[in-house]
Design a protein around this motif. Structure first.
Motif, PDB file in Angstrom:
ATOM      1  N   LYS A   7       0.831  -1.207   0.000  1.00  0.00           N
ATOM      2  CA  LYS A   7       0.000   0.000   0.000  1.00  0.00           C
ATOM      3  C   LYS A   7       0.862   1.252   0.000  1.00  0.00           C
ATOM      4  N   SER A   8       1.916   1.233   0.863  1.00  0.00           N
ATOM      5  CA  SER A   8       2.807   2.395   0.969  1.00  0.00           C
ATOM      6  C   SER A   8       3.523   2.647  -0.345  1.00  0.00           C
ATOM      7  N   SER A   9       4.011   1.558  -0.978  1.00  0.00           N
ATOM      8  CA  SER A   9       4.726   1.736  -2.248  1.00  0.00           C
ATOM      9  C   SER A   9       3.785   2.230  -3.338  1.00  0.00           C
ATOM     10  N   LYS A  10       2.516   1.788  -3.292  1.00  0.00           N
ATOM     11  CA  LYS A  10       1.531   2.250  -4.271  1.00  0.00           C
ATOM     12  C   LYS A  10       1.280   3.750  -4.120  1.00  0.00           C
ATOM     13  N   SER A  11       1.134   4.190  -2.836  1.00  0.00           N
ATOM     14  CA  SER A  11       0.881   5.624  -2.618  1.00  0.00           C
ATOM     15  C   SER A  11       2.103   6.457  -2.971  1.00  0.00           C
ATOM     16  N   LEU A  12       3.288   5.871  -2.766  1.00  0.00           N
ATOM     17  CA  LEU A  12       4.520   6.571  -3.154  1.00  0.00           C
ATOM     18  C   LEU A  12       4.595   6.731  -4.675  1.00  0.00           C
ATOM     19  N   LEU A  13       4.213   5.659  -5.373  1.00  0.00           N
ATOM     20  CA  LEU A  13       4.200   5.703  -6.842  1.00  0.00           C
ATOM     21  C   LEU A  13       3.183   6.719  -7.350  1.00  0.00           C
ATOM     22  N   LYS A  14       2.029   6.785  -6.644  1.00  0.00           N
ATOM     23  CA  LYS A  14       0.985   7.728  -7.028  1.00  0.00           C
ATOM     24  C   LYS A  14       1.481   9.166  -6.886  1.00  0.00           C
ATOM     25  N   SER A  15       2.257   9.401  -5.809  1.00  0.00           N
ATOM     26  CA  SER A  15       2.724  10.781  -5.575  1.00  0.00           C
ATOM     27  C   SER A  15       3.999  11.107  -6.346  1.00  0.00           C
ATOM     28  N   PHE A  16       4.492  10.147  -7.114  1.00  0.00           N
ATOM     29  CA  PHE A  16       5.731  10.376  -7.874  1.00  0.00           C
ATOM     30  C   PHE A  16       5.623  11.552  -8.851  1.00  0.00           C
ATOM     31  N   PRO A  17       4.505  11.681  -9.618  1.00  0.00           N
ATOM     32  CA  PRO A  17       4.395  12.851 -10.513  1.00  0.00           C
ATOM     33  C   PRO A  17       4.463  14.176  -9.763  1.00  0.00           C
ATOM     34  N   ILE A  18       3.862  14.195  -8.551  1.00  0.00           N
ATOM     35  CA  ILE A  18       3.885  15.432  -7.756  1.00  0.00           C
ATOM     36  C   ILE A  18       5.327  15.747  -7.345  1.00  0.00           C
ATOM     37  N   ILE A  19       6.032  14.690  -6.888  1.00  0.00           N
ATOM     38  CA  ILE A  19       7.418  14.877  -6.446  1.00  0.00           C
ATOM     39  C   ILE A  19       8.269  15.400  -7.612  1.00  0.00           C
ATOM     40  N   LEU A  20       8.105  14.758  -8.761  1.00  0.00           N
ATOM     41  CA  LEU A  20       8.890  15.135  -9.941  1.00  0.00           C
ATOM     42  C   LEU A  20       8.582  16.581 -10.343  1.00  0.00           C
ATOM     43  N   GLY A  21       7.281  16.905 -10.366  1.00  0.00           N
ATOM     44  CA  GLY A  21       6.863  18.261 -10.732  1.00  0.00           C
ATOM     45  C   GLY A  21       7.423  19.303  -9.785  1.00  0.00           C
ATOM     46  N   THR A  22       7.349  18.986  -8.487  1.00  0.00           N
ATOM     47  CA  THR A  22       7.850  19.937  -7.484  1.00  0.00           C
ATOM     48  C   THR A  22       9.352  20.136  -7.614  1.00  0.00           C
ATOM     49  N   ILE A  23      10.075  19.027  -7.822  1.00  0.00           N
ATOM     50  CA  ILE A  23      11.539  19.136  -7.967  1.00  0.00           C
ATOM     51  C   ILE A  23      11.891  19.992  -9.192  1.00  0.00           C
ATOM     52  N   LEU A  24      11.144  19.785 -10.281  1.00  0.00           N
ATOM     53  CA  LEU A  24      11.390  20.577 -11.501  1.00  0.00           C
ATOM     54  C   LEU A  24      11.110  22.060 -11.256  1.00  0.00           C
ATOM     55  N   LEU A  25       9.985  22.330 -10.568  1.00  0.00           N
ATOM     56  CA  LEU A  25       9.631  23.723 -10.279  1.00  0.00           C
ATOM     57  C   LEU A  25      10.671  24.371  -9.358  1.00  0.00           C
ATOM     58  N   ILE A  26      11.094  23.617  -8.333  1.00  0.00           N
ATOM     59  CA  ILE A  26      12.064  24.161  -7.381  1.00  0.00           C
ATOM     60  C   ILE A  26      13.399  24.436  -8.066  1.00  0.00           C
ATOM     61  N   SER A  27      13.789  23.538  -8.970  1.00  0.00           N
ATOM     62  CA  SER A  27      15.060  23.762  -9.671  1.00  0.00           C
ATOM     63  C   SER A  27      14.986  25.026 -10.525  1.00  0.00           C
ATOM     64  N   LEU A  28      13.780  25.320 -11.057  1.00  0.00           N
ATOM     65  CA  LEU A  28      13.604  26.572 -11.805  1.00  0.00           C
ATOM     66  C   LEU A  28      13.679  27.777 -10.859  1.00  0.00           C
ATOM     67  N   ILE A  29      12.932  27.645  -9.727  1.00  0.00           N
ATOM     68  CA  ILE A  29      12.857  28.759  -8.772  1.00  0.00           C
ATOM     69  C   ILE A  29      14.232  29.060  -8.172  1.00  0.00           C
ATOM     70  N   SER A  30      14.972  27.985  -7.858  1.00  0.00           N
ATOM     71  CA  SER A  30      16.283  28.186  -7.223  1.00  0.00           C
ATOM     72  C   SER A  30      17.260  28.924  -8.135  1.00  0.00           C
ATOM     73  N   VAL A  31      17.023  28.834  -9.450  1.00  0.00           N
ATOM     74  CA  VAL A  31      17.866  29.590 -10.387  1.00  0.00           C
ATOM     75  C   VAL A  31      17.409  31.048 -10.445  1.00  0.00           C
ATOM     76  N   ILE A  32      16.071  31.230 -10.455  1.00  0.00           N
ATOM     77  CA  ILE A  32      15.521  32.592 -10.579  1.00  0.00           C
ATOM     78  C   ILE A  32      15.747  33.406  -9.296  1.00  0.00           C
ATOM     79  N   ILE A  33      15.418  32.788  -8.145  1.00  0.00           N
ATOM     80  CA  ILE A  33      15.525  33.521  -6.869  1.00  0.00           C
ATOM     81  C   ILE A  33      16.905  33.294  -6.251  1.00  0.00           C
TER      82      ILE A  33
END
Lengths: 137, 94
Positions: A7-33
């Motif tokens: 169950k835990s691994s399934k929920s982790l897999l489900k949240s993977f797109p969110i994690i990936l999206g957030t990391i991508l956004l943060i990498s953009l923000i960390s360059v801008i700010i």
């Protein structure tokens, strides 16, 4: 136990797109700010830092995974652990965006009191956590 | 994909389901203190603990979870007392 792991691994897999999206956004923000911006917002005063962290967490909403990634990045940018802790707690316990819905369903007074006490407690919890950690380490 | 996810998160549907369930339970006698305690403890996400530990370390997460559980009880007691006082005041006024 096996079911819990699946169950835990399934929920982790489900949240993977969110994690990936957030990391991508943060990498953009960390360059801008620049790093100086964080230093400008968060002062050296620990109490004020925790209040600012709580305020930012209160007005933010979203998956807790996002808050972990944000918190981790804030730590690497030099923000104090106290402020990050207050931010993490208020992200999930205080919901200014969800307040209208909560007050409509559970009552205006209850929703206001709950969010207010959660905001105050987020500062207290962060202080206690850091104090305990300082004793432990 | 990123914006779809953030948009979906913005109005957390699960949160609304939980609040509606709690409203039902409140009508059946659940106190405000217990509702507050439940909502505070929703912050501790067991399936997400591995990620939290990865970012902050197991000691920090263990202490934070323990303090949060303790504070949720305190918040419940405080809210229960406030609402009980209000109930008594309203009864006296009537």
């Amino acid at each position: 136990m096996k079911q819990a792991i699946i169950k835990s691994s399934k929920s982790l897999l489900k949240s993977f797109p969110i994690i990936l999206g957030t990391i991508l956004l943060i990498s953009l923000i960390s360059v801008i700010i620049p790093k100086s911006f964080y230093i400008m917002i968060f002062s050296e005063d620990l109490f004020l830092d925790s209040i600012i962290g709580s305020l930012i967490g209160s007005i933010s909403a979203g998956n807790p995974v996002t808050s972990y990634i944000f918190g981790g990045e804030m730590l690497t940018q030099g923000v104090s652990l106290l402020a990050v802790t207050a931010f993490l707690i208020s992200w999930v316990t205080v919901g200014l965006i969800q307040l209208p819905a909560e007050s409509a369903i559970l009552g205006k007074k209850f929703a206001l009191f709950r969010n207010l006490t959660a905001f105050i407690l987020s500062i207290i919890v962060s202080v206690i956590t850091i104090l305990i950690l300082e004793v432990l380490i | 994909m990123v914006f779809c996810n953030s948009g979906r998160d913005f109005i957390n549907r699960t949160y609304l389901y939980v609040v509606s369930l709690l409203a039902d339970l409140k009508n059946k006698g659940l106190s405000y203190g217990l509702i507050a305690c439940f909502l505070y403890n929703r912050a501790i996400k067991i399936p997400l603990l591995p990620i939290a530990i990865f970012y902050f370390g197991w000691k920090y997460i263990l202490v934070l979870s323990f303090v949060m559980i303790l504070m949720s009880v305190i918040q419940g007691i405080v809210i229960d007392k406030i609402f009980r006082k209000n109930k008594i005041k309203r009864r006296n006024n009537l």
